[in-house]
Design an enzyme around this catalytic site. Structure first.
Site, PDB file in Angstrom:
ATOM      1  N   THR A 100       0.821  -1.215   0.000  1.00  0.00           N
ATOM      2  CA  THR A 100       0.000   0.000   0.000  1.00  0.00           C
ATOM      3  C   THR A 100       0.848   1.255   0.000  1.00  0.00           C
ATOM      4  O   THR A 100       0.507   2.252  -0.637  1.00  0.00           O
ATOM      5  CB  THR A 100      -0.915  -0.010   1.244  1.00  0.00           C
ATOM      6  OG1 THR A 100      -1.769  -1.136   1.143  1.00  0.00           O
ATOM      7  CG2 THR A 100      -1.756   1.236   1.339  1.00  0.00           C
ATOM      8  N   THR A 176       2.002  -4.416   4.247  1.00  0.00           N
ATOM      9  CA  THR A 176       1.948  -4.724   5.680  1.00  0.00           C
ATOM     10  C   THR A 176       1.464  -6.153   5.976  1.00  0.00           C
ATOM     11  O   THR A 176       1.771  -6.686   7.030  1.00  0.00           O
ATOM     12  CB  THR A 176       1.021  -3.733   6.427  1.00  0.00           C
ATOM     13  OG1 THR A 176      -0.288  -3.837   5.875  1.00  0.00           O
ATOM     14  CG2 THR A 176       1.528  -2.320   6.324  1.00  0.00           C
ATOM     15  N   ASP A 177       0.711  -6.764   5.045  1.00  0.00           N
ATOM     16  CA  ASP A 177       0.092  -8.060   5.358  1.00  0.00           C
ATOM     17  C   ASP A 177       1.099  -9.083   5.884  1.00  0.00           C
ATOM     18  O   ASP A 177       0.826  -9.782   6.853  1.00  0.00           O
ATOM     19  CB  ASP A 177      -0.612  -8.642   4.122  1.00  0.00           C
ATOM     20  CG  ASP A 177      -1.929  -7.958   3.833  1.00  0.00           C
ATOM     21  OD1 ASP A 177      -2.220  -6.946   4.487  1.00  0.00           O
ATOM     22  OD2 ASP A 177      -2.656  -8.433   2.937  1.00  0.00           O
TER      23      ASP A 177
HETATM   24  N1  GLU Z   1      -2.153  -6.609   0.897  1.00  0.00           N
HETATM   25  C1  GLU Z   1      -1.174  -5.657   0.459  1.00  0.00           C
HETATM   26  C2  GLU Z   1       0.216  -5.975   0.964  1.00  0.00           C
HETATM   27  O1  GLU Z   1       0.402  -6.501   2.014  1.00  0.00           O
HETATM   28  C3  GLU Z   1      -1.511  -4.258   0.813  1.00  0.00           C
HETATM   29  C4  GLU Z   1      -1.697  -4.067   2.297  1.00  0.00           C
HETATM   30  C5  GLU Z   1      -0.742  -3.072   2.874  1.00  0.00           C
HETATM   31  O2  GLU Z   1       0.346  -2.774   2.360  1.00  0.00           O
HETATM   32  O3  GLU Z   1      -1.095  -2.533   3.941  1.00  0.00           O
HETATM   33  O4  GLU Z   1       1.153  -5.689   0.254  1.00  0.00           O
END
Ligand code: GLU
Length: 434
Positions: A100, A176-177
């Protein structure tokens, strides 16, 4: 497509999705980017306001609509390497991997996609220039749920090369995932680290007014350049407010909330520091939990990961054939997420005993807090007798550690490594409520 009447009006006015428009509604007006229609209501015009939020306006209530500005077309990217000014004492790298934090809204689909480079991120946040000499570089553009061991190998090699260049710190912009899997992978893959390597992400994409990307990036760059600590860390919002970011040890943190800015927490541990980014200040919370910065340290790279490793959650009604299947498929390592202190249903014992003959089997707990203890019940003792290795660490960290250990060391060494602390991952003392 919007309802036919709307599409006709938009065509007549030369307005396309992505253009900036002004929509008047009796006394009020709204200015923003025209978005694709919401899938459930073609009679509502959707526009994205400057604060990042979308609003829907019923077509029948609109009295006037005008185009303010055409959608900005993409310009050819020019590498502006020469802009890196050597004006600070410290030099850090920002390596961007996707997620993200490196995403923006695609106005055609209305969805967010990873389309920003490290250079884009750097240019979007002028405060970064005041922190250190920063070299931004995009090494991949992947959402973190799609990562695999090859991505960890690449990330580790890139980090190792940056260390060899002599940088004072490294920031890795990441989804973040699964950031805590990557931070664990790097904690093991780069040994004897003398500088901070800081993972950072965002819960709202960088082009939204409500994004947490800038505060997180500024804080992680401050920590990477100024911190007295060395190691692999995660730096994200400490609470819902923008006041401070928390810095967690890379083998002790977990994403505990799907959408909040303070999604990451240290588990069975305190964060190691907090960054008060407005004051450019670092407060250390656990200095003796981590190594101190020492640029003269010779780092070593162990970047191989065994791919035939699985992480399995045990539960009532668990089918032992799942474990048999992994052994049939020649899996070399299995991490079990047991119940409570690290227990398995008794009827799965046979499959576990067989698995121990052919693979390394580790036991962790699916409880977030507390420790694994296979000595309390006879069922736990049976697991120990079968050769199961109790692992006092987060299940996902045990999974990454086992893949790493099997990728770089002999079977006998792996059994020893899984029991000993390599990167601060082993829970020695429980801090309840932390
Ligand atoms: N699901 C995606 C990832 O982990 C976007 C979520 C995020 O970065 O917060 O890359």
């Amino acid at each position: 497509m919007y309802a036919r009447e709307i599409e006709e009006k938009l065509t007549e006015l030369g307005i396309k999705v992505g253009d900036k428009i002004k929509v008047s509604k009796e006394e009020k007006y709204y200015e923003g980017i025209l978005m694709p229609r919401s899938f459930y209501n073609p009679d509502v015009l959707v526009i994205k306001l400057a604060n990042g939020y979308n609003i829907g306006i019923e077509w029948k209530n609109i009295v006037k609509i005008e185009k303010v500005e055409e959608e900005k077309k993409k310009v050819a990217r020019v590498e502006r390497k020469e802009e890196i000014q050597e004006k600070h004492e410290k030099t850090i790298s920002i390596l961007s991997t996707g997620g993200t934090i490196a995403s923006k809204v695609d106005y055609r689909t209305g969805g967010v996609r990873p389309a920003m480079t490290a250079q884009d991120l750097f240019e979007a946040i002028p405060e970064l220039r005041e922190i250190a000499n920063i070299e931004p570089r995009t090494i991949m553009q992947v959402y973190s749920e799609s990562m695999n061991f090859e991505h960890y190998e690449k990330m580790a090699k890139e980090v190792f090369n940056e260390i060899k260049k002599g940088v004072d710190g490294i920031v890795i912009a990441h989804g973040t995932d699964t950031m805590h899997y990557s931070s664990a992978a790097l904690s093991f893959a780069v040994q004897n680290l003398g500088i901070p390597v800081v993972f950072v992400g965002a819960q709202r994409s960088s082009d939204r007014g409500s994004s947490d990307a800038a505060v997180n990036l500024i804080s992680s760059c401050l920590f990477a350049s100024q911190s007295e600590l060395a190691g692999v860390f995660i730096c994200m919002h400490e609470s819902m407010s923008d006041y401070a970011c928390a810095v967690h040890l890379g083998t002790r943190a977990r994403k505990l909330h799907a959408s909040r800015r303070d999604a990451f927490k240290s588990v069975n541990a305190k964060p190691v520091a907090r960054v008060l980014w407005r004051e450019k200040k670092i407060e250390y919370l656990c200095k003796d939990c981590v190594n101190l910065r020492d640029k003269n340290k010779e780092s070593e790279l162990f970047a191989n990961f065994e791919k035939k490793v699985a992480l399995i959650k045990l539960h009532p009604g668990f089918n032992p054939e799942i474990i048999d299947f992994l052994i049939e498929k020649s899996y070399k390592g299995i991490v079990l997420e047991g119940t409570g202190l690290g227990h398995a249903p008794e009827y799965v014992m046979h499959a576990i005993r067989n698995a121990c003959e052919h693979a390394i089997v580790c036991m962790t707990s699916q409880c977030i807090f507390g420790r694994v203890n296979l000595n309390v019940y006879y069922t736990g003792r049976d697991l120990l007798k079968a050769g199961v290795i109790p692992c006092e660490m987060l299940p996902e960290v045990a999974f990454i550690k086992l893949a790493w250990a099997l990728g770089n060391f002999s079977e006998e060494e792996v059994k020893e490594i899984m029991r000993k602390n390599v990167a601060g991952e082993i829970v020695e003392r429980i801090l309840y409520g932390e």
